[in-house]
Design an enzyme around this catalytic site. Structure first.
Site, PDB file in Angstrom:
ATOM      1  CD  GLN A 191      -2.557  -1.369   2.438  1.00  0.00           C
ATOM      2  OE1 GLN A 191      -2.789  -2.098   3.577  1.00  0.00           O
ATOM      3  NE2 GLN A 191      -3.852  -0.053   2.844  1.00  0.00           N
ATOM      4  CG  PHE A 222      -8.584  -5.316   3.562  1.00  0.00           C
ATOM      5  CD1 PHE A 222     -10.106  -4.842   3.213  1.00  0.00           C
ATOM      6  CD2 PHE A 222      -8.029  -6.791   3.348  1.00  0.00           C
ATOM      7  CE1 PHE A 222     -10.051  -5.544   1.515  1.00  0.00           C
ATOM      8  CE2 PHE A 222      -9.021  -7.986   1.857  1.00  0.00           C
ATOM      9  CZ  PHE A 222     -10.355  -6.879   1.599  1.00  0.00           C
ATOM     10  CD  GLU A 226      -1.127   2.965   6.464  1.00  0.00           C
ATOM     11  OE1 GLU A 226      -1.799   2.665   6.888  1.00  0.00           O
ATOM     12  OE2 GLU A 226      -0.192   4.141   7.177  1.00  0.00           O
ATOM     13  NE  ARG A 304      -7.835   7.101  11.413  1.00  0.00           N
ATOM     14  CZ  ARG A 304      -8.644   8.272  11.336  1.00  0.00           C
ATOM     15  NH1 ARG A 304      -9.805   8.685  11.164  1.00  0.00           N
ATOM     16  NH2 ARG A 304      -7.986   9.254   9.967  1.00  0.00           N
ATOM     17  NE  ARG A 336     -12.477  -1.919   5.076  1.00  0.00           N
ATOM     18  CZ  ARG A 336     -13.228  -2.256   4.112  1.00  0.00           C
ATOM     19  NH1 ARG A 336     -13.634  -3.683   3.995  1.00  0.00           N
ATOM     20  NH2 ARG A 336     -13.449  -1.415   3.130  1.00  0.00           N
ATOM     21  CD  GLU A 706      -9.175   3.349   7.532  1.00  0.00           C
ATOM     22  OE1 GLU A 706      -9.665   5.130   6.714  1.00  0.00           O
ATOM     23  OE2 GLU A 706      -9.207   3.287   8.345  1.00  0.00           O
TER      24      GLU A 706
HETATM   25  N1  MTE Z   1     -11.250  -2.815  -0.222  1.00  0.00           N
HETATM   26  C1  MTE Z   1     -10.906  -3.729  -0.896  1.00  0.00           C
HETATM   27  N2  MTE Z   1     -11.889  -4.192  -1.475  1.00  0.00           N
HETATM   28  N3  MTE Z   1      -9.477  -4.375   0.246  1.00  0.00           N
HETATM   29  C2  MTE Z   1      -8.551  -3.163   0.724  1.00  0.00           C
HETATM   30  O1  MTE Z   1      -7.832  -3.785   0.989  1.00  0.00           O
HETATM   31  N4  MTE Z   1      -8.774  -1.912   2.371  1.00  0.00           N
HETATM   32  C3  MTE Z   1      -9.365  -0.992   2.961  1.00  0.00           C
HETATM   33  C4  MTE Z   1     -10.757  -0.325   2.144  1.00  0.00           C
HETATM   34  N5  MTE Z   1     -11.516  -1.296   1.345  1.00  0.00           N
HETATM   35  C5  MTE Z   1      -9.527  -2.506   0.852  1.00  0.00           C
HETATM   36  C6  MTE Z   1     -10.727  -2.520   0.563  1.00  0.00           C
HETATM   37  C7  MTE Z   1      -8.758   0.393   3.618  1.00  0.00           C
HETATM   38  S1  MTE Z   1      -7.837  -0.711   5.170  1.00  0.00           S
HETATM   39  C8  MTE Z   1      -8.961   1.762   3.307  1.00  0.00           C
HETATM   40  S2  MTE Z   1      -7.708   2.838   4.217  1.00  0.00           S
HETATM   41  C9  MTE Z   1      -8.951   1.809   2.083  1.00  0.00           C
HETATM   42  O2  MTE Z   1      -9.866   1.499   1.549  1.00  0.00           O
HETATM   43  C10 MTE Z   1      -8.216   2.526   1.227  1.00  0.00           C
HETATM   44  O3  MTE Z   1      -8.691   2.824  -0.179  1.00  0.00           O
HETATM   45  P1  MTE Z   1      -8.920   3.744  -0.704  1.00  0.00           P
HETATM   46  O4  MTE Z   1      -8.065   5.034   0.814  1.00  0.00           O
HETATM   47  O5  MTE Z   1      -9.039   4.310  -1.760  1.00  0.00           O
HETATM   48  O6  MTE Z   1     -10.349   3.957   0.254  1.00  0.00           O
HETATM   49  N1  HPA Z   2      -4.956   6.610   8.795  1.00  0.00           N
HETATM   50  C1  HPA Z   2      -4.718   5.079   8.059  1.00  0.00           C
HETATM   51  N2  HPA Z   2      -3.175   5.225   8.055  1.00  0.00           N
HETATM   52  C2  HPA Z   2      -2.326   5.923   8.032  1.00  0.00           C
HETATM   53  C3  HPA Z   2      -3.143   6.701   9.079  1.00  0.00           C
HETATM   54  C4  HPA Z   2      -4.115   7.758   9.576  1.00  0.00           C
HETATM   55  O1  HPA Z   2      -5.115   8.144   9.999  1.00  0.00           O
HETATM   56  N3  HPA Z   2      -1.131   7.722   9.628  1.00  0.00           N
HETATM   57  C5  HPA Z   2      -0.844   7.241   9.606  1.00  0.00           C
HETATM   58  N4  HPA Z   2      -1.157   6.134   8.557  1.00  0.00           N
HETATM   59 MO1  MOS Z   3      -6.536   1.207   6.356  1.00  0.00          MO
HETATM   60  S1  MOS Z   3      -6.391   1.110   8.085  1.00  0.00           S
HETATM   61  O1  MOS Z   3      -5.745   2.941   6.678  1.00  0.00           O
HETATM   62  O2  MOS Z   3      -5.250   0.958   5.044  1.00  0.00           O
END
Ligand code: MTE
Ligand code: HPA
Ligand code: MOS
Length: 749
Positions: A191, A222, A226, A304, A336, A706
């Site tokens: 990520q 998910f 990261e 958070r 998430r 999330e």
């Molecule tokens: N949806 C799918 N299908 N796969 C993933 O790994 N990660 C989640 C969410 N939805 C995820 C998901 C998490 S932890 C986050 S932070 C957000 O997607 C990140 O993507 P976005 O910022 O584009 O929403």
């Molecule tokens: N959310 C998700 N990932 C992060 C954050 C946050 O606020 N800060 C640093 N990594």
């Molecule tokens: Mo989502 S836990 O911020 O990768």
């Protein structure tokens, strides 16, 4: 628009790291890891393993040309253990061989002994012994101690929420190969491409420009990729650097389960005070976060938790403290919700406990305290465009809440061996990285001379549909068919210094950058068109593949204007940078305005509990959600359903278990159960709240990744209510997950 990736996924043509055609001479790597959770390495003998046919090299910390350090927030995590190990599964060496089979075989020929040291697996033990990752943090609003004295009712209690395995379908992995002049290219399932680049440079002892990181897509992250995709990518890169060969390292599921961190378990102690009108006047929590053996992202996740400790409620006097407790587990990490869900579980437990003691329904306390316009959060941000009350009201009216309450009562009166339970779960989730400096992104847009478009951003596609959203933004800006736009891989040489794809903010941050880049190019194209049409550029737009003059379609097509601009030597490429305006946070006083906006929603959950077996079914989850103006209903609904089910899994069936010696007991998919098609709610209904969206959301379409996970918390409380309906002596435990075993114990306790 359908998710662009759905075609490739269904046909099996989408390419993940392990699908990349390997280069000639590719070597395969396997990680040798600690078999005890805490100990000194007294002896290690690689000689037998090294002599095995096809084994090329066993790489240890001694081979690292740079520094043996991969910590992202704090420098407290070696890539390879040196003299001590701090968790079972900690990497000690990398075995590189000509074949995967040889590398695996060699692993069993390594001879290692440890002098075992005391193992801590729970946050409480670490807390009692004073083992912490960093200093505790406290958020304060008003004065709790003074105000508890004036409360009519004060309740105290303890809660526990367990960890959660990410179980991305694609396990951790990377493929690294040397290019010329010392450059290494890493294909990583991460990520955070920049995190991989930065740490790889540090470990390999080179500059960042020597490392190129490329991400095509992830089979799910998910949060688990990261920061925790980094070590495997760095190991592969290190091996490629040392051996001048391509090296592939893909974790097998069993190793991935054992070696990687998970959602943080939390043990929490709260005190809640209410006045006679059920207004919560004071709330205190001490959160003990089980951080594992190194910081990883724990400090940010802890933060958070504090941001979301009051969930969707206004409480005038708040004192919340979080301790990141150092234990001998794999470093726990982002998942998430990023600590938010753990915080919300505690306030919901406190409210449920108070309601239970007062012999009223929890929803009357919830409703009396919902956040309103201009209320202050404990961290000083003033709530604006607050929609929580609207979603709450609409859930109650659209899904006939009062009738449902009666139906459940009647059902429970008429049935002895089956009981129903319901709950309402409001959510308020802040959008932005809590670390203000991370809220920026860039996009690089090329319009090719034939009118097709290539878009690069820092966004990583991991199933959440961000590539489709980026494509929509570009197609919309240029007024062209989406088939003309291609979203390129995420690559550190095209878009640099990126924040990870996380915090649900990826589409907002990268989408705004795409919009800015496209708008700049569009402006140049319209200038060219204005000369041709002899019209002012400000009267022109791009729509339906043509230049429009007001509402009139001109004869100049998209292709023609692009060609004309090219011939006139106009720049058809643009790089744009977006940084979220208005946000700030001062850690020295723990106050500020950290979030661009909040996402709101409410879920009504109904469950039926089999009181002979302790098993249960989720009859329905009925949601009203604040999407703002959703730019892609299909994708956003997918995020609601996926997030919800993942949250339900965390709260009901996914039970991580570590033995006292720190060995993961739930280390297979037969002992760690995740929701399947039979355990998902029989109905999931989602109504989109009619709202204006936020200007800081891309196209006013609010972040959605999330927040829906936290609707799953409602299932826990619906189940507690069902148990209570059967066993009036039941003492609510607030100990998640509520597995069928625990439900059964509760029914007959
Ligand atoms: N949806 C799918 N299908 N796969 C993933 O790994 N990660 C989640 C969410 N939805 C995820 C998901 C998490 S932890 C986050 S932070 C957000 O997607 C990140 O993507 P976005 O910022 O584009 O929403
Ligand atoms: N959310 C998700 N990932 C992060 C954050 C946050 O606020 N800060 C640093 N990594
Ligand atoms: Mo989502 S836990 O911020 O990768």
């Amino acid at each position: 628009m359908k998710n662009k990736d759905s075609f490739g996924h269904v046909r099996g043509t989408s390419i993940f790291v392990d699908d990349v055609a390997t280069k000639q001479g590719t070597l395969h790597a396997v990680v040798f890891d600690a078999s005890v959770a805490h100990g000194k390495i007294t002896k290690v003998d690689y000689s037998k393993a090294e002599l095995l046919n096809d084994v090329i090299k066993i790489i240890t910390y001694k081979d690292i040309p740079g520094i043996n350090q991969i910590g992202g927030i704090l420098p407290d995590e070696p890539l390879f253990a040196e003299n001590e190990v701090h968790f079972n599964g900690q990497p000690i060496a990398l075995i590189v061989a000509k074949t995967l089979a040889a590398a695996k075989k060699a692993k069993h020929l390594i001879n290692i002994s440890f002098k075992e040291l005391p193992v801590i697996t729970t946050a409480k033990e670490a807390y009692d012994k004073g083992h912490f990752i960093n200093a505790a943090r406290t958020f304060n609003l008003g004065d709790t101690s003074k105000n508890f004295k004036n409360c009519t009712h004060v309740f105290e209690g303890k809660t526990f929420s367990n960890g959660q395995e990410h179980l991305y379908l694609e396990t951790q992995g990377a493929y690294a190969y040397p290019l010329e002049n010392g450059t290494i290219k890493i294909l990583s399932s991460t990520q955070g491409p920049t995190a991989v680049q930065k740490i790889a440079a540090q470990v390999l002892g080179v500059s960042m420009h020597t490392i190129e990181v490329e991400v095509n897509r992830l089979g799910g992250g998910f949060g688990g990729k990261e920061d925790q995709a980094t070590p495997w990518a760095v190991m592969a890169a290190l091996a490629a650097q040392l051996l001048h060969k391509p090296v592939k390292l893909i974790l097998e599921r069993h190793d991935d389960l054992r070696m990687t961190g998970k959602r943080h378990p939390y043990e929490s102690y709260y005190k809640i005070g209410l006045d006679k009108d059920l207004k919560i006047k004071a709330f205190e929590v001490k959160f003990l976060q089980n951080s594992g053996a190194a910081a990883d992202l724990s400090p940010a996740i802890a933060e958070r938790t504090l941001f979301h400790a009051t969930n969707s409620y206004f409480i005038p006097n708040v004192k919340t403290t979080v301790h990141s407790c150092k234990t001998n587990l794999p470093p726990n990490t982002a998942f998430r919700g990023f600590g938010g869900p753990q915080g919300m579980f505690v306030i919901e437990a406190a409210i449920a406990n108070a309601a239970n003691k007062l012999n009223i329904a929890a929803h009357s306390i919830q409703e009396a305290n919902l956040l309103q316009e201009n209320d202050s959060f404990s961290y000083g941000q003033i709530a604006k465009q607050v929609n929580i009350g609207k979603t709450w009201k609409q859930v109650k009216s659209a899904y006939n809440f009062e009738e449902k309450v009666k139906e459940v009562k009647n059902f429970n009166n008429e049935n002895t061996l089956f009981k129903k339970g319901i709950s309402l779960m409001p959510i308020t989730f802040g959008i932005s990285f809590t670390n203000t400096m991370m809220n920026h992104a860039r996009a690089l847009v090329h319009v090719y001379q034939d009118g097709s478009v290539g878009v690069s951003t820092g966004a990583v596609e991991m199933g959440q549909g961000v590539n489709t959203k980026m494509l929509q933004v570009a197609a919309m800006c240029f007024g062209i068919d989406p088939s003309k736009v291609k979203i390129e891989t995420t690559n550190t040489t095209r878009v640099a210094n990126t924040s990870p794809t996380a915090a649900s903010a990826t589409a907002d941050l990268n989408g705004k950058a795409v919009q800015m880049a496209c708008n700049s190019i569009k402006e140049r194209l319209l200038k060219v068109a204005s000369k041709q049409l002899n019209s002012l550029a400000k009267n022109l737009t791009l729509k339906d593949g043509f230049v429009f003059e007001g509402n009139e379609q001109s004869p100049i097509s998209w292709q023609k204007i692009v060609q004309a601009a090219f011939v006139q030597r106009v720049n058809l490429s643009e790089n744009a940078h977006y940084a979220t305006p208005k946000i700030h946070f001062d850690k020295s006083i723990e106050k500020g305005h950290p979030f661009a906006y909040h996402v709101y929603g409410t879920a009504l959950t109904e469950v039926t509990l089999d009181c002979l077996r302790g098993t249960y079914e989720i009859d329905a989850v009925n949601i009203v959600h604040d999407f703002g103006k959703s730019m892609n209903k299909d994708i956003d609904l997918g995020q609601i359903e996926g997030g919800l089910v993942q949250g339900i899994g965390w709260m009901t069936m996914e039970e991580i278990s570590y033995a006292k010696n720190g060995r993961l007991e739930s280390s297979t998919l037969s002992t760690y159960k995740v929701p399947d098609i039979f355990s998902v709610p029989k109905k999931i209904n989602t109504i989109a709240l009619e709202t204006n969206g936020s200007d800081l959301a891309i196209l006013k379409s609010k972040a959605v990744g999330e927040p829906p996970l936290m609707y799953g918390i409602g299932t826990y409380f619906a189940l507690e209510n069902a148990i209570k309906a059967f066993n009036s002596n039941y003492k609510m435990k607030f100990h998640a997950p509520m597995t069928p075993e625990k439900a059964l114990m509760g029914l007959y306790s």
